[in-house]
Design an enzyme around this catalytic site. Structure first.
Site: not given
Ligand code: GAR
Length: 207
Positions: A12, A91, A93, A110, A181
């Site tokens: 996180g 994590m 999809i 990403h 990020e």
């Protein structure tokens, strides 16, 4: 004020960047109202609790297939009245049900420069391993809208960093997180909440 829901699975640090940006006033017109984790032991949950943000755990392992798991996450987000859903190290999809419920209202961070090193199997440290094996000299991070196709939705922001001699996947991951990020994710979230991202097919424009 838009309700921001954040989906997590692990440490996180991207959630932390969003919390810090919220606390410093960098996120305009939005508030993190809920954190949903696919894992009960994700440290991201502690980060949310320390900041009095509501949490929910929806364990992937408790659902037999991706359809029922997606339904559970989608229903939780609807219940939480989410206006924006942020995948921050999430994590799993999910299938099209969630995209139909939140079209162009979900963004993902990403850890590479899409369209390189993305898609199925490219997540976490695996991305940085592949980057190092390929010999590219630049990598970075991408924030994009989530669509049905994995890592293929309209790109909102990207930032690049150098790959250096002697990098390990861990060292590179840290550089990409710190320099890319943790900067572009809070910025993208604020731009969305301010209504400044226009989407036209694959192309986004900041207005
Ligand atoms: C981050 O590097 C994020 O970009 C990546 O996992 C890490 C999670 O770290 N996500 C993906 O690879 C998704 N395809 P965090 O839990 O500390 O934010």
């Amino acid at each position: 004020m838009l309700n921001i829901a954040v989906l997590v699975s692990g440490g996180g640090t991207n959630l932390q960047a969003l919390i810090d940006a919220q606390n410093s006033g960098e996120i305009k017109n939005g508030k993190i109202t809920c954190v949903i984790s696919s894992k009960a032991d994700a440290y991201a949950l502690e980060r949310a609790k320390k900041n009095s943000i509501a949490t929910r755990v929806i364990e992937r392992s408790e659902y037999s297939d991706i359809k029922s798991y997606t339904r559970a996450v989608t229903d939780a987000l609807i219940e939480e009245k989410a206006d924006l859903v942020v995948y921050a190290g999430f994590m799993t999809i999910l299938d099209s049900q969630i995209v139909e419920a939140f079209p162009n209202k979900m963004m993902n961070v990403h850890p590479a420069l899409i369209p390189s090193f993305c898609g199925k199997g490219f997540y976490g440290l695996h991305v940085h391993e592949a980057v190092l094996e390929s010999g590219v000299k630049l990598t970075g991070a991408t924030v994009h809208f989530v669509t049905e196709d994995c890592d293929a939705g309209p790109i909102i922001m990207q930032k690049a960093v150098e790959v250096k001699n002697g990098d390990t996947p861990q060292i590179l991951q840290r550089r990409v997180m710190e320099e890319c990020e943790w900067k572009i994710l809070p910025k993208s979230v604020s731009l969305f909440c301010e209504g400044r991202i226009k989407v036209n097919g694959k192309i986004t424009e900041i207005i």
